[in-house]
Enzyme design. Structure first.
Site, PDB file in Angstrom:
ATOM      1  N   ARG A  43       0.855  -1.193   0.000  1.00 45.05           N
ATOM      2  CA  ARG A  43       0.000   0.000   0.000  1.00 45.05           C
ATOM      3  C   ARG A  43       0.889   1.242   0.000  1.00 45.05           C
ATOM      4  O   ARG A  43       1.479   1.600   1.015  1.00 45.05           O
ATOM      5  CB  ARG A  43      -0.904  -0.007   1.242  1.00 45.05           C
ATOM      6  CG  ARG A  43      -2.090   0.931   1.144  1.00 45.05           C
ATOM      7  CD  ARG A  43      -2.820   0.990   2.491  1.00 45.05           C
ATOM      8  NE  ARG A  43      -2.058   1.794   3.432  1.00 45.05           N
ATOM      9  CZ  ARG A  43      -2.119   1.661   4.761  1.00 45.05           C
ATOM     10  NH1 ARG A  43      -2.888   0.750   5.313  1.00 45.05           N
ATOM     11  NH2 ARG A  43      -1.397   2.451   5.543  1.00 45.05           N
ATOM     12  N   HIS A  45      -3.795   4.466   4.459  1.00 41.60           N
ATOM     13  CA  HIS A  45      -5.026   3.681   4.263  1.00 41.60           C
ATOM     14  C   HIS A  45      -6.078   4.577   3.630  1.00 41.60           C
ATOM     15  O   HIS A  45      -6.685   4.232   2.621  1.00 41.60           O
ATOM     16  CB  HIS A  45      -5.529   3.124   5.594  1.00 41.60           C
ATOM     17  CG  HIS A  45      -6.966   2.690   5.542  1.00 41.60           C
ATOM     18  ND1 HIS A  45      -7.361   1.580   4.837  1.00 41.60           N
ATOM     19  CD2 HIS A  45      -8.083   3.243   6.065  1.00 41.60           C
ATOM     20  CE1 HIS A  45      -8.681   1.456   4.944  1.00 41.60           C
ATOM     21  NE2 HIS A  45      -9.142   2.460   5.670  1.00 41.60           N
ATOM     22  N   TYR A  70       3.228   5.010  11.962  1.00 41.50           N
ATOM     23  CA  TYR A  70       3.259   3.575  12.301  1.00 41.50           C
ATOM     24  C   TYR A  70       4.140   2.715  11.393  1.00 41.50           C
ATOM     25  O   TYR A  70       4.252   1.513  11.616  1.00 41.50           O
ATOM     26  CB  TYR A  70       1.835   3.005  12.353  1.00 41.50           C
ATOM     27  CG  TYR A  70       0.960   3.225  11.128  1.00 41.50           C
ATOM     28  CD1 TYR A  70       1.135   2.456   9.990  1.00 41.50           C
ATOM     29  CD2 TYR A  70      -0.043   4.178  11.142  1.00 41.50           C
ATOM     30  CE1 TYR A  70       0.329   2.644   8.885  1.00 41.50           C
ATOM     31  CE2 TYR A  70      -0.865   4.377  10.042  1.00 41.50           C
ATOM     32  CZ  TYR A  70      -0.682   3.614   8.916  1.00 41.50           C
ATOM     33  OH  TYR A  70      -1.485   3.808   7.818  1.00 41.50           O
TER      34      TYR A  70
END
Lengths: 335, 414
Positions: free
Chosen positions: B306, B310, B319
């Protein structure tokens, strides 16, 4: 016209619609029930025998036994509906809705709306509800008000064989998702039911009995409790009008208000819970739109706010009955 | 040697400030994985769930039995749609940052999956996409202006303002809607495929979930149904390594590849380099041919990364390492396809610059048109009565009453 049980009436509705429309399929746990077992009807057709004989006529491609996964066959039924079929999904007990709730209320109920009216989900969910068999609170609840909360679902609660056949045919032909709630204590009930297919529109209450003193609103098996109570009360000189809304969504509020206009008194008897249930909803409608018509406070006759016990004596105490209803009617007559 | 019971809390191989580490990814060389016939039984091809089907090698050449031998026109078409998808994403990400739409989800780094699979499937095949499959809508001819209007919830919105941004719909092109509740479309896709089989048609269904959503019950239910009824369906897991801030280990990816989830049920699982358009295309053709010819379902795991957040609601720098994508061993799917085309002599830097300029103009023009249908703050706005339509096929009386009450307040007429 012949005397038929509630079970036979439902079976006949499915049978006739499957003959009429080849896109109608039936799926669920044990709906075929022992396919290929031979003997009468070939298979037993589920725990209540409601779907018996269908697999012999339509085959395993249209009457599908499924793995034990309510969410999967509900989801699959939605997908099959999107593919152009008209599925009837058999949710063995309405209590099992807990494991497939999302597919019903967030998927099926909302597709037409959320996607701009481009999709339709012509899905009928047949399910069984109600107490009386000693099978406790994971198999006996009357959860139909929960589904009536959701815009986009229609909820049907037939009280006898005649209504069951006509309403089920309407449900199968409907282009929106319908939850069809059969009461397990009614399967043996016999009534004259026409042999030919017929439909009953949703949102039109049935006037079961007319009377000028008290309006009783009752659905499903509670209609029969109300009828017994009304016969008894008539001997005491109290005339009850009994109304069966037949569908909780859409709800025929007009007929309820019309009746309360005549009687000025309202008692609601219902097997769903005392809070946020059917009785509360009908009471709220009349309090909001018909308060001036009332001569006495509305009374709800509902089960206690506890899970349903299994012990026969306790279960019988749980289910609203004739005696409780008579007390309630006498009470509203005091004002 | 004994050990006490312990609680294993999965931890990603690198958090912010640490060196990215993808040593956990099991890779195969391009061209190294056998391509079995589509008739092969699931039990004989379990190796496909552990190896990684790759076609493009480090020198950007196509290798091995999975090479689909696409011609120049097909390759350029694929690149064109990947570039267009990325340009669309880039614009929508920016307009969200400017406050013009409330929410957005990019597919940065995953474009080869939607485009490669979309090209491999037939127009009548039914797609049940996830929220990072915008490439499918674009490839099947959904106009960018229509997709932008959906994100704006304006008067041009195909969903009539009733669904959050990025949950597009295109029934005419056989793309089902997107669901915010994850994995719910897996059983629906299986059911659609069952419907196709019941009707005796050759159309197949395909659906997508992320690695994180394989934890949802619906994923497992759907696989059971697919195993039992053998319907013509392709079930895809897009393993982009991250489910918002939790890495794929939290979905159980540390033990076995997601493709192996099918093996226990007797469904062929196949793991593919999701950043290799040729491999994605080839594997999808193989699965589609199986489905179309009565050999049942296939589970495909696409190994990808990715590239962005998100959604516009999270900040990945909190993170995961900032340079993690750059260290991802399977690279960027768009760059890899460009390099392959250049290697073949079909493409140049000039071609690429021109294509990017062209797609930027297409996106610019679409945005200008989209905002003419209204924005969140500028009219025209949607009619209030639209709120009451399409709840049911026919509007029941109680909704007519509520509509009339509301319109009386706003001074409108039905």
């Amino acid at each position: 016209m012949a005397g038929k049980t509630y079970r036979q009436a439902i079976n006949e509705a499915i049978l006739q619609e499957m003959r009429r429309d080849s896109t109608v399929i039936l799926l669920g746990e044990d709906v075929a029930g022992g396919t290929g077992a031979g003997g009468e009807g070939d298979a037993w057709g589920g725990p209540m025998g409601v779907t018996r004989g269908l697999v012999s006529e339509f085959g395993v491609g249209r009457v599908l036994d499924t793995p034990i996964s309510e969410a999967a066959y509900m989801g699959a039924a939605i997908g099959a509906a999107a593919s152009g079929l008209r599925p009837i999904a058999d949710l063995m007990f309405i209590d099992f809705a807990g494991v497939c709730f999302d597919q019903i209320v967030n998927q099926a109920a909302k597709y037409r709306y959320m996607y701009g009216g481009q999709d339709k989900i012509p899905l009928t969910i047949r399910t069984m509800m109600g107490a009386g068999l000693g099978i406790s609170s994971q198999h006996s609840q009357s959860l139909y008000p929960i589904f009536s909360y959701f815009a986009g679902l229609k909820v049907v609660v037939p009280s006898g064989p005649y209504d069951a056949k006509g309403l089920l045919i309407s449900a199968i032909r409907d282009d929106d998702p319908v939850i069809f709630c059969e009461h397990k204590a009614l399967y043996e009930m016999v009534e004259d039911v026409p042999d030919e297919p017929y439909t009953i529109p949703f949102g039109e209450a049935n006037f079961i009995r007319s009377g000028g003193d008290v309006t009783i609103v009752a659905m499903s098996s509670m209609v029969h409790v109300a009828t017994k109570a009304a016969t008894e009360l008539a001997r005491q000189g109290i005339e009850c009008e009994i109304l069966d809304p037949r569908t909780s969504s859409p709800l025929d509020t007009e007929s309820i208000l019309e009746s309360v206009e005549e009687t000025g008194r309202l008692v609601i008897i219902d097997e769903s819970g005392p809070r946020f249930g059917m009785a509360s909803e009908v009471a709220a409608v009349v309090a909001e739109e018909g308060f001036a018509l009332l001569k006495a406070p509305i009374i709800k006759v509902t089960p206690p706010f506890v899970p349903i016990p299994a012990a026969p004596n306790l279960e019988q105490l749980y289910i609203p009955d004739v005696a409780q209803l008579i007390v309630a009617v006498n009470k509203v007559m005091e004002s | 040697m004994t050990q006490k019971p312990y609680l294993h809390i999965p931890r990603p191989t690198a958090r912010p400030g640490e060196v990215p580490d993808f040593s956990y990814l099991k890779l195969s060389d391009a061209g190294a994985v056998d391509r079995p016939p589509v008739t092969e039984k699931a039990k004989n091809i379990e190796y496909l769930s552990h190896q990684l089907v790759r076609v493009l090698d480090e020198q950007h050449e196509a290798k091995g039995p999975w090479d689909p031998s696409l011609d120049e026109a097909a390759l350029v078409k694929a690149l064109r749609y990947m570039v267009l998808t990325r340009a669309y994403d880039d614009r929508m990400q920016r307009v969200q940052r400017q406050g013009k739409i409330s929410f957005y989800i990019q597919s940065l780094g995953e474009e080869a999956i939607s485009i490669g699979q979309g090209l491999a499937l037939a127009p009548d095949d039914m797609l049940f996409p996830s929220y990072r499959n915008q490439g499918l809508y674009i490839l099947r001819g959904t106009r960018l202006v229509d997709m932008m209007c959906q994100c704006l919830s304006n008067t041009g919105d195909m969903c009539k303002g009733r669904q959050m941004p990025i949950m597009y719909q295109n029934r005419d092109k056989n793309i089902f809607s997107i669901s915010g509740n994850l994995a719910t479309q897996f059983p629906q896709a299986v059911g659609w495929a069952m419907g196709s089989a019941i009707k005796g048609e050759k159309h197949i269904a395909a659906s997508w979930v992320g690695d994180g959503s394989t934890s949802e019950a619906d994923f497992h239910y759907a696989l059971t149904f697919a195993a039992v009824y053998q319907p013509p369906v392709i079930l895809n897991v897009v393993n982009n390594q991250w489910a918002i801030s939790t890495f794929q280990g939290f979905a159980g990816g540390e033990r076995r590849p997601f493709a192996a989830r099918g093996v226990g049920l007797g469904i062929p699982g196949i793991r593919v380099d999701g950043n290799d358009l040729l491999a994605v295309y080839a594997v999808t053709c193989w699965a589609a041919e199986r489905a179309r010819n009565g050999h049942g379902p296939t589970l495909i795991e696409h190994v990808t990364y990715r590239g962005g957040a998100h959604s516009t609601s999270d900040d990945p720098s909190r993170y995961r390492p900032k340079d993690e994508w750059a260290a991802f061993p399977l690279g960027d799917p768009m760059d890899r396809l460009i390099q392959h085309l250049i290697k073949l002599g079909h493409w140049s830097d000039e071609n690429q610059t021109a294509l990017e300029q062209e797609t930027k103009t297409i996106v610019d023009d679409a945005w200008k048109e989209a905002v003419s249908f209204g924005t969140m703050s500028e009219p025209p706005f949607l009619d209030a009565q639209l709120m009451f339509e399409d709840v049911f096929k026919e509007m029941p009386d109680h909704l007519k009453r509520q509509r009339d009450e509301l319109l009386a307040l706003t001074g409108d007429t039905p």
